[in-house]
Motif scaffolding. Structure first.
Motif, mmCIF file in Angstrom:
data_model
loop_
_atom_site.group_PDB
_atom_site.id
_atom_site.type_symbol
_atom_site.label_atom_id
_atom_site.label_comp_id
_atom_site.label_asym_id
_atom_site.label_seq_id
_atom_site.Cartn_x
_atom_site.Cartn_y
_atom_site.Cartn_z
ATOM 1 N N ASP A 349 0.830 -1.207 0.000
ATOM 2 C CA ASP A 349 0.000 0.000 0.000
ATOM 3 C C ASP A 349 0.868 1.262 0.000
ATOM 4 O O ASP A 349 0.600 2.212 -0.746
ATOM 5 C CB ASP A 349 -0.921 -0.012 1.216
ATOM 6 C CG ASP A 349 -1.918 1.133 1.189
ATOM 7 O OD1 ASP A 349 -2.536 1.366 0.130
ATOM 8 O OD2 ASP A 349 -2.089 1.795 2.237
ATOM 9 N N LEU A 350 1.914 1.265 0.809
ATOM 10 C CA LEU A 350 2.797 2.424 0.864
ATOM 11 C C LEU A 350 3.505 2.655 -0.466
ATOM 12 O O LEU A 350 3.666 3.799 -0.915
ATOM 13 C CB LEU A 350 3.841 2.241 1.973
ATOM 14 C CG LEU A 350 3.350 2.399 3.415
ATOM 15 C CD1 LEU A 350 4.458 2.025 4.387
ATOM 16 C CD2 LEU A 350 2.878 3.828 3.676
ATOM 17 N N ILE A 351 3.926 1.584 -1.106
ATOM 18 C CA ILE A 351 4.603 1.715 -2.399
ATOM 19 C C ILE A 351 3.656 2.320 -3.431
ATOM 20 O O ILE A 351 4.026 3.231 -4.177
ATOM 21 C CB ILE A 351 5.143 0.353 -2.862
ATOM 22 C CG1 ILE A 351 6.302 -0.096 -1.951
ATOM 23 C CG2 ILE A 351 5.606 0.416 -4.317
ATOM 24 C CD1 ILE A 351 6.739 -1.529 -2.168
ATOM 25 N N ALA A 352 2.414 1.827 -3.469
ATOM 26 C CA ALA A 352 1.431 2.348 -4.424
ATOM 27 C C ALA A 352 1.106 3.811 -4.134
ATOM 28 O O ALA A 352 1.030 4.650 -5.054
ATOM 29 C CB ALA A 352 0.160 1.501 -4.373
ATOM 30 N N ARG A 353 0.918 4.131 -2.851
ATOM 31 C CA ARG A 353 0.643 5.523 -2.481
ATOM 32 C C ARG A 353 1.837 6.416 -2.806
ATOM 33 O O ARG A 353 1.677 7.576 -3.203
ATOM 34 C CB ARG A 353 0.312 5.621 -0.992
ATOM 35 C CG ARG A 353 -1.035 5.025 -0.604
ATOM 36 C CD ARG A 353 -1.204 5.010 0.918
ATOM 37 N NE ARG A 353 -2.460 4.402 1.316
ATOM 38 C CZ ARG A 353 -3.592 5.069 1.520
ATOM 39 N NH1 ARG A 353 -3.599 6.392 1.365
ATOM 40 N NH2 ARG A 353 -4.686 4.453 1.888
ATOM 41 N N GLY A 354 3.050 5.883 -2.626
ATOM 42 C CA GLY A 354 4.246 6.646 -2.926
ATOM 43 C C GLY A 354 4.341 7.032 -4.382
ATOM 44 O O GLY A 354 4.676 8.181 -4.717
ATOM 45 N N PHE A 355 4.038 6.086 -5.278
ATOM 46 C CA PHE A 355 4.057 6.401 -6.708
ATOM 47 C C PHE A 355 3.068 7.520 -7.036
ATOM 48 O O PHE A 355 3.354 8.415 -7.836
ATOM 49 C CB PHE A 355 3.737 5.162 -7.530
ATOM 50 C CG PHE A 355 4.846 4.147 -7.585
ATOM 51 C CD1 PHE A 355 6.164 4.550 -7.709
ATOM 52 C CD2 PHE A 355 4.566 2.787 -7.511
ATOM 53 C CE1 PHE A 355 7.188 3.615 -7.762
ATOM 54 C CE2 PHE A 355 5.581 1.851 -7.565
ATOM 55 C CZ PHE A 355 6.900 2.264 -7.682
ATOM 56 N N ARG A 356 1.882 7.484 -6.392
ATOM 57 C CA ARG A 356 0.894 8.543 -6.635
ATOM 58 C C ARG A 356 1.374 9.881 -6.074
ATOM 59 O O ARG A 356 1.173 10.935 -6.693
ATOM 60 C CB ARG A 356 -0.451 8.153 -6.033
ATOM 61 C CG ARG A 356 -1.143 6.995 -6.738
ATOM 62 C CD ARG A 356 -2.611 6.888 -6.349
ATOM 63 N NE ARG A 356 -2.784 6.549 -4.946
ATOM 64 C CZ ARG A 356 -2.870 5.300 -4.484
ATOM 65 N NH1 ARG A 356 -2.781 4.275 -5.329
ATOM 66 N NH2 ARG A 356 -3.065 5.060 -3.203
ATOM 67 N N ARG A 357 1.990 9.831 -4.906
ATOM 68 C CA ARG A 357 2.446 11.070 -4.272
ATOM 69 C C ARG A 357 3.519 11.752 -5.111
ATOM 70 O O ARG A 357 3.539 12.987 -5.251
ATOM 71 C CB ARG A 357 2.998 10.764 -2.874
ATOM 72 C CG ARG A 357 3.342 12.011 -2.053
ATOM 73 C CD ARG A 357 2.095 12.792 -1.740
ATOM 74 N NE ARG A 357 2.384 13.971 -0.938
ATOM 75 C CZ ARG A 357 1.485 14.902 -0.657
ATOM 76 N NH1 ARG A 357 0.246 14.801 -1.127
ATOM 77 N NH2 ARG A 357 1.815 15.946 0.081
#
Length: 380
Positions: A349-357
């Motif tokens: 989840d953090l990796i996916a959110r990081g790409f969006r951020r």
């Protein structure tokens, strides 16, 4: 419009990254204005790669004293004359304070980019030589035409501490990670070999100052070892800027018996960093005070889950793409690190959110917004 850019005081870390990428973006999108750029001699080769028909890296850069009072005196007496000869319309200071004599001698408005806040937000954690920046900022309040803050947090702090009118400070976010930071960088294992880096490891990247809070990170890592049977090594990358604090960290590492588990590697070339990020198990940012904090964004761009301090600018910059800890509590830091390392669902989840951020920051946007401010200040 002719823009004179003073990048003499930006150092080797995030300040240099900011200045270089901002000028690179301006060079790519802006053919209407001309730029005269002044840097330290050690940066001349790197910034010269930006030279074009409308951007000149001044040869006077090679005569700038490297540091200390010689450079301060050079800025106040030699730089104004160089600025005057350039016939600039605006003076852009990247060094967080104004060069007081420059705009007075050359009769041009000055715009100051605020890239540090530690001398007035955490002065007790700064070397004495850097506390003078607070005094310089107090003077800049009276000489600069306008200020650029790289975050809303920094703007609020400057308004509160120095009483600068809010309308004189524009917020233009840092441009984030450059295009070289991506998950694909993990394949460049030869870079790890060159630096003697062995996997797996937890990573943190920043110059070693007291406010970076690495002493508590080492304490947290020692606690983490009691909670997890197989713990990745802790790898810290960054030039040592506060020697006595670094020595204190070294003494703690020895006392805890962590010599084989914790490595302070020192400076790593910027172009080599993507591979180091992309091969990390997790990224930890324990800093107590920042104006932006670029390295967590670079880690996110490389597909690495991020844990960060819950103070200063970090929540503004990282948003929902990081998990947060109390940086003053090593137990809390250890607990969050444990969660990031062991909870597979959280990591994904953090990796996916990081790409969006990461997509929310852009050097092109930073360049356009900066140019808009300069045009408003000069009326051109």
């Amino acid at each position: 419009m002719r823009i004179f850019v003073d990048s003499v005081r930006i150092g080797v870390g995030g300040g240099r990254t900011y200045s270089y990428n901002l000028l690179k973006a301006c060079n790519e999108i802006d053919l209407a204005h001309e730029y005269d750029v002044l840097v330290l001699a050690e940066s001349f080769g790197q910034f010269s790669r930006l030279a074009s028909d409308h951007l000149t890296v001044l040869r006077e850069s090679q005569t700038v004293p490297a540091s200390g009072w010689k450079r301060v005196l050079w800025e106040q007496f030699a730089l104004p004359l160089i600025l005057r000869r350039s016939s600039a319309d605006v003076f852009l200071s990247m060094g967080s304070t104004d060069v007081f004599a420059a705009s007075w001698v050359a009769h041009v408005p000055s715009v100051v980019v605020i890239q540090i806040n530690q001398p007035w937000m955490v002065p007790d954690l700064m070397p004495a030589s850097l506390r003078v920046v607070k005094w310089s900022m107090g003077l800049s309040k009276h000489t600069a035409s306008h200020f650029l803050a790289v975050s809303e947090t920094t703007k609020r702090e400057v308004v509160q501490v120095f009483g600068i009118e809010p309308h004189r400070i524009s917020v233009v976010h840092h441009g984030g990670a450059s295009e070289i930071f991506s998950p694909e960088a993990s394949s460049s294992r030869d870079i790890l070999d060159r630096y003697g880096i062995t996997r797996p490891y937890i990573l943190s990247v920043s110059s070693v100052f007291t406010f970076k809070n690495y002493l508590r990170l080492v304490q947290a890592y020692d606690i983490l070892r009691t909670k997890l049977s197989t713990v990745p090594r802790l790898l810290v990358i960054g030039a040592v800027k506060h020697r006595s604090y670094f020595d204190e960290i070294g003494e703690l590492i020895s006392a805890l018996g962590l010599g084989d588990s914790v490595t302070f590697l020192g400076y790593v070339a910027h172009d080599d960093l993507p591979s180091v990020y992309a091969n990390a198990q997790a990224y930890v940012f324990p800093s107590l005070c920042e104006t932006f904090g670029l390295t967590p964004i670079e880690a996110m761009a490389c597909g690495v889950p991020v844990a960060a301090s819950n103070v200063s600018v970090m929540p503004e910059v990282c948003g929902d793409a990081a998990v947060y800890f109390d940086p003053y509590d090593p137990d809390d830091v250890a607990d969050v690190m444990l969660e990031v390392l062991t909870d597979r669902s959280l990591r994904e989840d953090l990796i996916a959110r990081g790409f969006r951020r990461v997509q929310q920051f852009s050097w092109e946007r930073t360049a356009r917004q900066t140019l808009r401010v300069l045009e408003e200040v000069t009326g051109k």
